[in-house]
Write a protein that holds these residues in place. Structure first.
Motif, PDB file in Angstrom:
ATOM      1  N   ASP A 130       0.848  -1.195   0.000  1.00 12.44           N
ATOM      2  CA  ASP A 130       0.000   0.000   0.000  1.00 12.44           C
ATOM      3  C   ASP A 130       0.886   1.248   0.000  1.00 12.44           C
ATOM      4  N   ILE A 131       1.232   1.716  -1.211  1.00 12.05           N
ATOM      5  CA  ILE A 131       2.075   2.901  -1.347  1.00 12.05           C
ATOM      6  C   ILE A 131       1.229   4.160  -1.500  1.00 12.05           C
ATOM      7  N   ILE A 132      -0.074   3.998  -1.614  1.00  9.37           N
ATOM      8  CA  ILE A 132      -0.969   5.146  -1.775  1.00  9.37           C
ATOM      9  C   ILE A 132      -1.161   5.842  -0.427  1.00  9.37           C
ATOM     10  N   ASN A 133      -1.190   5.081   0.648  1.00 15.08           N
ATOM     11  CA  ASN A 133      -1.312   5.619   2.000  1.00 15.08           C
ATOM     12  C   ASN A 133       0.091   5.981   2.509  1.00 15.08           C
ATOM     13  N   ALA A 134       0.288   7.236   2.933  1.00 17.15           N
ATOM     14  CA  ALA A 134       1.618   7.716   3.338  1.00 17.15           C
ATOM     15  C   ALA A 134       2.168   6.949   4.539  1.00 17.15           C
ATOM     16  N   LYS A 135       1.303   6.612   5.499  1.00 23.19           N
ATOM     17  CA  LYS A 135       1.748   5.890   6.701  1.00 23.19           C
ATOM     18  C   LYS A 135       2.256   4.496   6.342  1.00 23.19           C
ATOM     19  N   HIS A 136       1.509   3.789   5.502  1.00 29.34           N
ATOM     20  CA  HIS A 136       1.927   2.447   5.099  1.00 29.34           C
ATOM     21  C   HIS A 136       3.156   2.502   4.193  1.00 29.34           C
ATOM     22  N   LEU A 137       3.275   3.556   3.390  1.00 33.81           N
ATOM     23  CA  LEU A 137       4.458   3.730   2.536  1.00 33.81           C
ATOM     24  C   LEU A 137       5.709   3.883   3.391  1.00 33.81           C
ATOM     25  N   LYS A 138       5.608   4.647   4.478  1.00 39.08           N
ATOM     26  CA  LYS A 138       6.752   4.836   5.378  1.00 39.08           C
ATOM     27  C   LYS A 138       7.167   3.499   5.990  1.00 39.08           C
ATOM     28  N   THR A 139       6.189   2.706   6.447  1.00 38.84           N
ATOM     29  CA  THR A 139       6.475   1.384   7.019  1.00 38.84           C
ATOM     30  C   THR A 139       7.151   0.493   5.983  1.00 38.84           C
ATOM     31  N   PHE A 140       6.667   0.559   4.735  1.00 37.23           N
ATOM     32  CA  PHE A 140       7.221  -0.274   3.666  1.00 37.23           C
ATOM     33  C   PHE A 140       8.656   0.135   3.343  1.00 37.23           C
ATOM     34  N   ARG A 141       8.935   1.425   3.355  1.00 37.26           N
ATOM     35  CA  ARG A 141      10.307   1.897   3.067  1.00 37.26           C
ATOM     36  C   ARG A 141      11.273   1.457   4.155  1.00 37.26           C
ATOM     37  N   GLU A 142      10.811   1.374   5.406  1.00 40.52           N
ATOM     38  CA  GLU A 142      11.672   0.981   6.523  1.00 40.52           C
ATOM     39  C   GLU A 142      11.889  -0.536   6.587  1.00 40.52           C
ATOM     40  N   TRP A 143      11.114  -1.308   5.839  1.00 39.38           N
ATOM     41  CA  TRP A 143      11.224  -2.769   5.857  1.00 39.38           C
ATOM     42  C   TRP A 143      12.583  -3.186   5.309  1.00 39.38           C
ATOM     43  N   SER A 144      13.250  -4.101   6.006  1.00 35.80           N
ATOM     44  CA  SER A 144      14.610  -4.503   5.639  1.00 35.80           C
ATOM     45  C   SER A 144      14.649  -5.727   4.722  1.00 35.80           C
ATOM     46  N   GLY A 145      13.511  -6.305   4.427  1.00 36.72           N
ATOM     47  CA  GLY A 145      13.474  -7.500   3.592  1.00 36.72           C
ATOM     48  C   GLY A 145      13.330  -8.773   4.408  1.00 36.72           C
ATOM     49  N   ASP A 146      13.189  -8.640   5.720  1.00 36.66           N
ATOM     50  CA  ASP A 146      13.034  -9.789   6.608  1.00 36.66           C
ATOM     51  C   ASP A 146      11.631 -10.378   6.450  1.00 36.66           C
ATOM     52  N   LEU A 147      11.561 -11.677   6.132  1.00 38.13           N
ATOM     53  CA  LEU A 147      10.270 -12.317   5.905  1.00 38.13           C
ATOM     54  C   LEU A 147       9.450 -12.449   7.182  1.00 38.13           C
ATOM     55  N   LYS A 148      10.102 -12.407   8.340  1.00 36.23           N
ATOM     56  CA  LYS A 148       9.368 -12.491   9.603  1.00 36.23           C
ATOM     57  C   LYS A 148       8.547 -11.225   9.847  1.00 36.23           C
ATOM     58  N   LYS A 149       9.001 -10.103   9.281  1.00 37.31           N
ATOM     59  CA  LYS A 149       8.289  -8.833   9.461  1.00 37.31           C
ATOM     60  C   LYS A 149       7.324  -8.549   8.315  1.00 37.31           C
ATOM     61  N   LEU A 150       7.139  -9.517   7.447  1.00 39.81           N
ATOM     62  CA  LEU A 150       6.253  -9.353   6.295  1.00 39.81           C
ATOM     63  C   LEU A 150       4.801  -9.051   6.694  1.00 39.81           C
ATOM     64  N   PRO A 151       4.264  -9.641   7.759  1.00 42.95           N
ATOM     65  CA  PRO A 151       2.875  -9.322   8.132  1.00 42.95           C
ATOM     66  C   PRO A 151       2.649  -7.857   8.511  1.00 42.95           C
ATOM     67  N   ASN A 152       3.715  -7.116   8.848  1.00 38.26           N
ATOM     68  CA  ASN A 152       3.570  -5.704   9.203  1.00 38.26           C
ATOM     69  C   ASN A 152       3.281  -4.824   7.986  1.00 38.26           C
ATOM     70  N   ILE A 153       3.552  -5.332   6.790  1.00 36.28           N
ATOM     71  CA  ILE A 153       3.375  -4.548   5.575  1.00 36.28           C
ATOM     72  C   ILE A 153       1.956  -4.733   5.074  1.00 36.28           C
ATOM     73  N   LYS A 154       1.260  -3.621   4.901  1.00 31.64           N
ATOM     74  CA  LYS A 154      -0.117  -3.664   4.406  1.00 31.64           C
ATOM     75  C   LYS A 154      -0.087  -3.767   2.888  1.00 31.64           C
TER      76      LYS A 154
END
Length: 199
Positions: A130-154
């Motif tokens: 979800d890159i349309i929502n600014a809050k979710h875009l910020k979370t996605f940009r901070e994601w390091s590629g760890d599959l364990k943290k994948l559920p945090n990405i909307k």
């Protein structure tokens, strides 16, 4: 006389029709099913992770939010990611004197993948972060590629159907607004004439 070894008693043979044999068979089936589900989940997560990493690489660091149109443009680039590989395969197959198709299986897999993803994009929607929502875009940009943290990405389904209708709708609304403005002008003119006639 040979010495008898002390320690564990040899395991008893289980009768094939006993309750214990049925229990062991059920347990074996359960373990195999659990292992298969674990492998399927790992495969699914890794494919989603690869897709999200590709999208993360395509993001413009200067933008804080994307529009639906921008998201559709990124999806179009994603759908064309295999073009260079398909060209290479066609060049290899185009060499004169070759028998059969080289990399035919890979070519078929790529074409099926593109077909499936294109159908999703033109139908129910293609799942992207979800890159349309600014809050979710910020979370996605901070994601390091760890599959364990994948559920945090909307994730969000984006379709090109809605975009075309939305653009048509915007054009119709603009045309209606122009017509309404013309009607308002006419009403003002008619009111002025009526006032002149009444005087």
């Amino acid at each position: 006389m040979p010495k008898v070894q002390k320690g564990k008693a040899p395991e008893k043979v289980v009768h094939p029709f006993s309750r214990k044999a049925a229990y062991l068979a059920r347990e074996e089936i359960r373990l195999k099913k659990k292992e298969r589900q674990k492998n399927d989940k790992a495969t699914r997560l890794s494919s989603i992770g690869e897709k999200l990493l590709w999208f993360q690489g395509e993001l413009d660091p200067a933008k804080t939010a994307y529009t639906r149109k921008d998201a559709c443009e990124i999806i179009e680039r994603y759908l064309q990611r295999f073009d260079s590989e398909l060209e290479q395969i066609e060049l290899m197959n185009g060499i004169k004197g070759r028998q059969g198709r080289l990399h035919g299986a890979r070519e078929d897999v790529i074409k099926q993948t593109i077909e499936r993803e294109r159908a999703q994009y033109e139908g129910i929607g293609f799942e992207i972060p979800d890159i349309i929502n600014a809050k979710h875009l910020k979370t996605f940009r901070e994601w390091s590629g760890d599959l364990k943290k994948l559920p945090n990405i909307k994730l969000r389904n984006v379709s090109n159907k809605g975009l075309d209708k939305k653009n048509d709708g915007e054009q119709k609304n603009e045309a209606e607004e122009d017509d309404n403005e013309d009607e308002d002008d006419l009403d003002d003119e008619q009111l002025a004439e009526m006032m002149l006639l009444s005087d």
